[in-house]
Design an enzyme around this catalytic site. Structure first.
Site, PDB file in Angstrom:
ATOM      1  CG  LEU A 101      -2.292   2.270  -2.727  1.00  0.00           C
ATOM      2  CD1 LEU A 101      -1.703   0.921  -3.171  1.00  0.00           C
ATOM      3  CD2 LEU A 101      -1.330   2.964  -1.771  1.00  0.00           C
ATOM      4  CG  ASP A 102      -0.923   8.857  -5.115  1.00  0.00           C
ATOM      5  OD1 ASP A 102      -2.087   9.148  -4.795  1.00  0.00           O
ATOM      6  OD2 ASP A 102       0.086   9.390  -4.629  1.00  0.00           O
TER       7      ASP A 102
END
Ligand code: URA
Length: 234
Positions: A101-102
């Site tokens: 995930l960012d």
């Protein structure tokens, strides 16, 4: 690796001699006498011949983490705190991530030391669905639903995104389901709608594994046997 290949390699035998050891019922894999030379063994298998241990089994680890915003989806980094910094379990240095995930996103992250398992989750051909909740900086137009389904051309990759499902829950709230995970994919898709920016992006499901409501941001737990074995597409 196939069992006869493993025996031949470990005991420096021909494959024919390795198969004889099996016929003689001398090989025990994970506590059971092995007779099928095609049995797959991995570093997670315990293999014995007579009273000699040829290989001790490495323990498998599978866990989920609720990643908070600001933590990097990596196992080490010279600057930022990583998801591994939040985990405290034996052999944690052997873990890798099954999908990222960012740093600005939150939600479900899966970690394991079982490469086959993580590959089966991240293989684009398996089309494992991931579900995200988003909040946007301005109202989402109704035509966005069709645009997500039709896909967007992504440069510089030179690809078209696969059909994605957008369900609008409120003027600035929606659920997005993807079957792939391109770089900043959801942010880029919204940005193509007249520059809409995301206020938050949260993943609450990967395949059939859901982030439990009572797992607080920053917390983790081992996966249950059912979650590990569950068929991934959801
Ligand atoms: N799409 C994004 O833009 N960011 C994520 O973290 C996941 C999907």
């Amino acid at each position: 690796m196939r069992l006869d290949h493993f025996i031949a390699k470990t005991l420096d035998l021909s494959e024919r001699d390795a198969r004889f050891r099996l016929i003689e019922r001398k090989i025990v894999v994970d506590g059971k006498t092995a007779t099928d030379h095609r049995l797959e063994v991995s570093r997670f298998s315990r293999v014995e011949i007579g009273d000699r241990i040829l290989q001790e089994a490495v323990t498998q680890h599978y866990l989920m983490l609720h990643k908070p915003v600001g933590i990097l989806s990596a196992t080490q980094d010279p600057v930022h705190r990583t998801v591994l910094d939040l985990i405290d379990c034996p052999d944690k240095e052997t873990l890798h991530l099954a999908g990222r995930l960012d740093r600005s996103s939150s939600g479900l992250i899966l970690l394991t030391n079982d490469g086959r398992w993580s590959e089966s989750l991240t293989d684009p051909e398996r089309k494992i669905r991931k579900h995200y909740l988003v909040e946007t900086d301005r109202p989402i137009p109704a035509e966005a639903v069709k645009k997500f389904e039709d896909g967007f051309e992504f440069q510089p990759e030179g690809i078209r995104t696969r059909p994605a499902t957008l369900v609008i829950h409120g003027p600035c709230h929606a659920g997005v389901t993807l079957e792939e995970g391109r770089y900043h994919q959801i942010k880029r898709m919204f940005h193509r709608l007249d520059g809409i920016r995301l206020v938050s992006l949260h993943r609450d499901r990967i395949g059939s594994i859901a982030l439990p409501h009572d797992l607080a941001a920053g917390d983790w737990r081992p996966l249950t046997a059912a979650e590990i074995q569950s068929p991934h597409p959801s």
